[in-house]
Design a protein around this motif. Structure first.
Motif, short mmCIF file in Angstrom:
data_model
loop_
_atom_site.label_atom_id
_atom_site.label_comp_id
_atom_site.label_asym_id
_atom_site.label_seq_id
_atom_site.Cartn_x
_atom_site.Cartn_y
_atom_site.Cartn_z
N HIS A 194 0.66 -1.45 -0.25
CA HIS A 194 -0.02 -0.13 0.22
C HIS A 194 0.84 1.46 0.25
N THR A 241 0.76 5.29 1.39
CA THR A 241 -0.60 5.71 2.13
C THR A 241 -0.30 7.63 1.46
N TYR A 246 4.64 3.41 2.50
CA TYR A 246 5.06 2.52 1.23
C TYR A 246 4.40 1.56 2.45
N ALA A 296 -0.79 -0.95 10.76
CA ALA A 296 -1.45 -0.46 10.23
C ALA A 296 -2.14 0.45 11.36
N SER A 352 -1.67 5.07 11.60
CA SER A 352 -3.21 5.01 12.02
C SER A 352 -3.85 6.11 12.58
N THR A 374 -4.63 9.04 3.01
CA THR A 374 -4.73 8.80 2.55
C THR A 374 -4.29 7.04 1.86
N THR A 375 -4.83 5.75 1.58
CA THR A 375 -3.63 4.35 1.08
C THR A 375 -4.57 3.99 0.50
N ASN A 416 -4.14 0.40 -2.10
CA ASN A 416 -3.51 -0.74 -2.72
C ASN A 416 -2.05 -0.18 -3.57
#
Length: 181
Positions: free
Chosen positions: A103, A105, A137, A150, A154, A165-166, A168
């Motif tokens: 992912h 962000t 990352y 995660a 957050s 904002t994340t 995939n």
């Protein structure tokens, strides 16, 4: 000169903030943007504009979304060159991983490693994160939904003063493709 951008809307179509993608396309076209396309239902739009910078465009979209839909939504706008650079700079091997394991962000401003100093990375292994240019990352072998790292990343105090904002990896790659077309 026209530039192609991606608008990343944070937290829509979850928690009661419903935005139909057709309505989002119409809204962006009403702002004077061209070649508007959306991707998935989770808040990605691609558009071409010949004016403004990323921050101004994001502010314009945030104001229009709130006025039209009646609720505030954070927005990050990034151009193709940035999105491509973020994808190319990935410190993890994307070709060896599933899209749900990796992912990015995106942050509204640069972040310093000291912001995340309280995160004891070895505690979360095999999950890992690395910082990039206004991006983080995140490698989560079990997927984002079960990721303890995660969850730790957050925490509101870690992202205070930022829009974050994340997406995939599949979405990261698709946004590079869509903005480069």
């Amino acid at each position: 000169m026209t530039t192609t951008y991606a608008a990343l809307l944070r937290g829509i179509n979850v928690g009661g903030k419903k935005v139909a993608m057709a309505d989002l396309r119409t809204l962006l076209e009403g702002l004077g943007h061209d070649a508007v396309r959306t991707y998935l239902q989770s808040g990605q739009a691609v558009f071409a504009a010949d004016h403004g910078d990323e921050e101004c465009l994001a502010a314009e979209i945030m104001q229009a979304v709130e006025k039209h839909f009646g609720f505030p939504v954070d927005v990050i706008v990034r151009d193709h060159a940035y999105l491509e650079a973020v994808a190319e700079a990935c410190p993890f091997p994307p070709a060896e991983l599933e899209g749900r394991q990796l992912h990015v962000t995106y942050f509204s401003a640069p972040v310093d490693a000291s912001r995340f100093a309280e995160i004891d990375q070895p505690v979360f292994l095999p999950e890992e994160f690395r910082l990039g240019d206004r991006a983080l990352y995140l490698y989560t072998p079990g997927g984002l939904g079960r990721s303890k790292l995660a969850e730790a990343l957050s925490r509101p105090r870690l992202t205070k003063g930022l829009i974050a904002t994340t997406r995939n990896w599949n979405t990261v790659v698709k946004l590079v493709e869509l903005t480069g077309a």
